[in-house]
Each structure stands twice: as C-alpha cells, then as structure tokens.
Write a protein that holds these residues in place. Structure first.
Motif, mmCIF file in Angstrom:
data_model
loop_
_atom_site.group_PDB
_atom_site.id
_atom_site.type_symbol
_atom_site.label_atom_id
_atom_site.label_comp_id
_atom_site.label_asym_id
_atom_site.label_seq_id
_atom_site.Cartn_x
_atom_site.Cartn_y
_atom_site.Cartn_z
ATOM 1 N N GLU A 64 -7.114 5.888 2.278
ATOM 2 C CA GLU A 64 -7.817 4.712 1.732
ATOM 3 C C GLU A 64 -7.099 3.423 2.201
ATOM 4 N N ALA A 65 -5.586 3.655 2.239
ATOM 5 C CA ALA A 65 -4.749 2.523 2.806
ATOM 6 C C ALA A 65 -4.904 2.320 4.315
ATOM 7 N N LEU A 66 -5.118 3.290 4.811
ATOM 8 C CA LEU A 66 -5.450 2.977 6.470
ATOM 9 C C LEU A 66 -6.621 2.607 6.827
ATOM 10 N N GLN A 67 -7.549 2.884 5.760
ATOM 11 C CA GLN A 67 -9.164 2.207 5.932
ATOM 12 C C GLN A 67 -8.907 0.660 5.545
ATOM 13 N N GLU A 68 -8.180 0.285 4.607
ATOM 14 C CA GLU A 68 -7.974 -1.118 4.044
ATOM 15 C C GLU A 68 -7.307 -1.836 5.529
ATOM 16 N N LEU A 69 -6.446 -1.245 5.960
ATOM 17 C CA LEU A 69 -5.793 -1.792 6.852
ATOM 18 C C LEU A 69 -6.289 -1.982 8.362
ATOM 19 N N LYS A 70 -7.649 -1.528 8.502
ATOM 20 C CA LYS A 70 -8.381 -1.694 9.617
ATOM 21 C C LYS A 70 -9.292 -3.144 9.527
ATOM 22 N N ASN A 71 -9.130 -3.655 8.448
ATOM 23 C CA ASN A 71 -9.666 -5.019 8.055
ATOM 24 C C ASN A 71 -8.647 -6.042 8.138
ATOM 25 N N PRO A 72 -8.939 -7.191 8.276
ATOM 26 C CA PRO A 72 -7.782 -8.616 8.497
ATOM 27 C C PRO A 72 -7.442 -8.757 7.119
ATOM 28 N N PRO A 73 -6.230 -9.156 7.025
ATOM 29 C CA PRO A 73 -5.759 -9.378 5.664
ATOM 30 C C PRO A 73 -6.598 -10.220 5.076
ATOM 31 N N TYR A 74 -7.455 -11.103 5.202
ATOM 32 C CA TYR A 74 -8.555 -11.748 4.527
ATOM 33 C C TYR A 74 -9.344 -12.411 5.688
ATOM 34 N N PRO A 75 -10.746 -12.511 5.197
ATOM 35 C CA PRO A 75 -11.579 -12.984 6.392
ATOM 36 C C PRO A 75 -11.138 -14.247 7.161
ATOM 37 N N GLU A 76 -11.440 -13.947 8.545
ATOM 38 C CA GLU A 76 -10.758 -14.847 9.521
ATOM 39 C C GLU A 76 -11.249 -16.132 9.412
ATOM 40 N N SER A 77 -12.622 -16.606 8.875
ATOM 41 C CA SER A 77 -13.032 -17.828 8.371
ATOM 42 C C SER A 77 -12.195 -18.420 7.209
ATOM 43 N N GLU A 78 -11.735 -17.732 6.481
ATOM 44 C CA GLU A 78 -11.037 -18.279 5.442
ATOM 45 C C GLU A 78 -9.622 -18.523 5.881
ATOM 46 N N GLN A 79 -9.186 -17.738 6.626
ATOM 47 C CA GLN A 79 -7.774 -18.235 7.326
ATOM 48 C C GLN A 79 -7.720 -19.489 7.999
ATOM 49 N N LEU A 80 -8.895 -19.826 8.643
ATOM 50 C CA LEU A 80 -8.705 -20.946 9.213
ATOM 51 C C LEU A 80 -9.140 -22.311 8.529
ATOM 52 N N LEU B 88 0.930 -1.177 0.160
ATOM 53 C CA LEU B 88 0.101 -0.140 0.011
ATOM 54 C C LEU B 88 0.914 1.074 -0.066
ATOM 55 N N SER B 89 2.014 1.117 0.657
ATOM 56 C CA SER B 89 2.910 2.510 0.696
ATOM 57 C C SER B 89 3.534 2.591 -0.692
ATOM 58 N N SER B 90 3.749 1.472 -1.390
ATOM 59 C CA SER B 90 4.402 1.770 -2.751
ATOM 60 C C SER B 90 3.260 2.415 -3.509
ATOM 61 N N MET B 91 1.864 1.753 -3.476
ATOM 62 C CA MET B 91 0.905 2.534 -4.268
ATOM 63 C C MET B 91 0.581 3.953 -3.667
ATOM 64 N N ILE B 92 1.030 4.295 -2.645
ATOM 65 C CA ILE B 92 0.664 5.804 -1.878
ATOM 66 C C ILE B 92 1.787 6.599 -2.674
ATOM 67 N N CYS B 93 3.080 6.030 -2.568
ATOM 68 C CA CYS B 93 4.108 6.949 -3.272
ATOM 69 C C CYS B 93 3.911 7.020 -4.811
ATOM 70 N N SER B 94 3.262 6.025 -5.510
ATOM 71 C CA SER B 94 3.005 5.921 -6.868
ATOM 72 C C SER B 94 1.637 6.829 -7.266
#
Length: 386
Positions: free
Chosen positions: A305-321, A292-298
């Motif tokens: 928008e990046a900070l908002q995305e980081l509030k979510n888990p990398p992907y749904p916890e049910s899928e992680q399990l 996300l930082s690379s995309m901010i710089c570019s």
C-alpha cells in the motif's frame, strides 16, 4: 554495494536516498531495527501496562490542576495528532488551554478544523500570532541559506511560545503530540535534529536575514533550563494510548466533523509546499517514505500500500503550482530568485554552529544560577509552578 547503487528496504520503504541507511543480511534497514527497539520500550508494551501509565499521567495533571482554571496547555495546529489529543483531553476530563501558533500559513481546512474543535470541546483558545514581517524574513533566510530544514523556525517558535505561555500563566503541563507510530522514523540527513538550537537559527538569520528579530519568544539553552527549573514539563500520551490512524480519522470526523489531509502536517500551506515541492526537487527527499515506513513498522499500513501511494506525486501538481505562486507572493520574491536558490547546492546546518553546552564552572553560569535562586525565584525555583 556501490555508492551510486539504489537499494530499498524489504520491510519498509526507506531507501538509499538517505545516506544513513544500512541493511542487514536479509535486506532489512537500520531504521526498522531502530523502530523495533524503541517500540518495545513504548508502544509495544502490554496494553494494561501502557494504560496504567496513561491513567497515572491523567491523574497527576488533574491533581495539580485542582482549583486552577487550566490544568495543562495543548498546542493545536488542526493536524491529526493535536486534534486527537484535544479529543482525548475532553474524554478524560482535562481542562487545557488550547494554544494555536499562527505563523501566517494556515490552510482554510485547518482553520475550520480548529473552529470545530473549539466549539465542540468548549475549551478556551489562545492564538499566538507571530510578527509576520519578522517571521517571513527568518523563513527566507533559511531558504537562502540552502539548509534542508526550513521548518525549524516554525517548530522552534511553536515550542518557544508554548513554554512562554505556560510560564506566564503558571501552568505546569504541556501536552505533547509526539507520535512514535507515525513519525519515529526520520533520517538525520533529512532534517535538522536539533530543532531547538537557537545558535543555529540566530547565525542563519544573521547571515541571510534583513530585519531584527525583536518580537520572538526564545528557547535557547538558558531559556530551556529556566523553564525546566521552574517545573514545566511535557507529557506525551500517544506512546501509552492506542493510536490507529484510520480509527483516529473516523473518530475525529464523527466528533468534530473533521476534514482530513492527504499527508501528515499538510494543515499548513507552507509545510505542504515545503514537503511536497521543495524537499523532493531541491534535496531529493520524499518525506512520505519516512512517515509511511513508521506506519509499516507499526502495522498500520502494508508495504504494498505504501509503495502504491509513493507512485503518486506528494500532492497534485496543479496544486503545487498554486502553492508556489502563493508562497512567492507572500514572500515577495520573484520566480527567478526562487529558482536560483532552488538550484544552489545544499548546505549542512553544522556550518552555522550549535548551542554551546553550559559549563557549570563558567562564571556566566554561576551568575545565571545566582539570578535564578536569589532574584527570579527567591522562595524556591519549583514552588512557583509546583
């Protein structure tokens, strides 16, 4: 600033979860400054200048490929970068051999994307299937070693297979999907920068592996030098060509009925689990911050928008399990053994050593060069490829 004090860059979203971050008086981090320096020499050059270099590269590849079945090789994972590279190759009349490295972790989405790309472009596809039992043993060895970059086996073997196939089929050019705009920022303590270091890989496997690696392509110093001397070259396009993530996704959806992924490199089930589960829980690393930082710089995404995305888990916890259960089943590992290793203290890759640079005065080096010039390529090293 105290070593335990948390701080985040005011321009991007990199923070003190990497020990290598530094801030200037305005609170902007060294990664942003490093990006700007790199971009000024590459992606931020005038468009006319960049495209002139791009067209020259296309011309050189086509000129070399006259009369040959293929003029280049393209490693196709089904991910965004390699898929877009396939589209560019088609649009500009290149004739690549598509090579897919199958390590046993393809997602269903990736398989479908690859199938659509092959059908739409008409390019030939060669799937390099690695020996699963040996690869599994190598992956588990990395996990047991408690080093941070468990993706080294995949990354190193992808390049090893591409060079091997290029050499065997007498193809000079390998198209590279390196993308400064989305992946220039990545702290050295969040990965193993020397991904092609065979000594490090060999030593990790020697200590923690069980089987022999008999069916693997190698890409140590000797092999890299041999391939270089034989004339094989990587060609990167994305530092010359325009690349906006949203535009690229739209083009791929339109041309290939492409299905996108929630995060970069999630075309692999294991990479998704590694980046979204193992890295955050064991190493306190959220790799999304780097992308996300690379995309901010570019200027492809805003910091908010990046900070908002980081509030979510990398992907749904049910899928992680679900992924965790799938990985343990494929690895034939109990949950207790997995959790015990997850709780081990991280170990630095340097503990396992590095490739020793070739000393041109060494007897072994002289013997090796004699072999190349007098036996392997008696009529000139580069003539075989060029």
């Amino acid at each position: 600033m105290n070593s335990t004090e948390y701080k985040q860059c005011v321009k991007c979203v990199m923070d003190t979860t990497t020990t290598l971050i530094k801030f200037d008086e305005e609170g902007i981090c060294n990664f942003c400054h490093d990006y700007d320096k790199l971009a000024s020499k590459t992606v931020n050059r005038p468009k006319e200048e960049r495209y002139k270099d791009f067209e020259l590269s296309i011309h050189e590849i086509k000129k070399w490929g006259v009369g040959k079945k293929y003029d280049c090789i393209l490693g196709l994972s089904g991910g965004l970068d390699s898929s877009y590279m396939a589209l560019i190759a088609k649009e500009y009349g290149l004739r690549p051999l598509l090579v897919h490295f199958d390590n046993g972790w393809n997602s269903e989405v990736a398989i479908k994307n690859i199938e659509n790309i092959v059908n739409k472009t008409g390019f030939d596809l060669y799937t390099y299937v690695i020996n699963w039992e040996e690869f599994k043993d190598l992956q588990i060895a990395y996990f047991k070693a408690s080093v941070i970059d468990i993706e080294v086996p995949t990354d190193q073997l992808i390049f090893a297979s591409l060079y091997k196939i290029a050499y065997e089929r007498n193809i000079k050019y390998i198209l590279s999907g390196n993308n400064i705009r989305t992946e220039a920022i990545l702290p050295a303590d969040w990965c193993f920068p020397n991904k092609l270091d065979y000594t490090n890989l060999y030593n990790i496997h020697q200590k923690y592996g069980k089987s022999k690696l008999e069916n693997f392509p190698k890409l140590g110093i000797i092999q890299r030098n041999s391939y270089y001397l034989s004339g094989i070259r990587q060609v990167a396009f994305f530092d010359k060509y325009d690349f906006n993530v949203n535009d690229v996704k739209s083009k791929l959806v339109k041309e290939f009925n492409y299905q996108t992924y929630p995060c970069k490199h999630y075309e692999s089930v294991f990479t998704r689990f590694y980046q979204g589960y193992i890295l955050p829980k064991k190493f306190n690393v959220d790799k999304r911050k780097a992308h996300l930082s690379s995309m901010i710089c570019s200027m492809q995404i805003s910091r908010s928008e990046a900070l908002q995305e980081l509030k979510n888990p990398p992907y749904p916890e049910s899928e992680q399990l679900e992924d965790k259960a799938y990985v343990l089943k494929k690895w034939e590992m109990s949950e207790k053994e997995f959790e015990d290793i997850m709780h081990l203290k991280p170990v630095d890759h340097k503990v396992f050593g590095f490739d020793k640079p070739i000393n041109q005065t060494d007897f072994i080096y002289k013997l090796y060069m004699f072999y190349l010039y007098k036996i392997a390529f008696p009529f000139g090293i580069k003539k075989r490829i060029l």
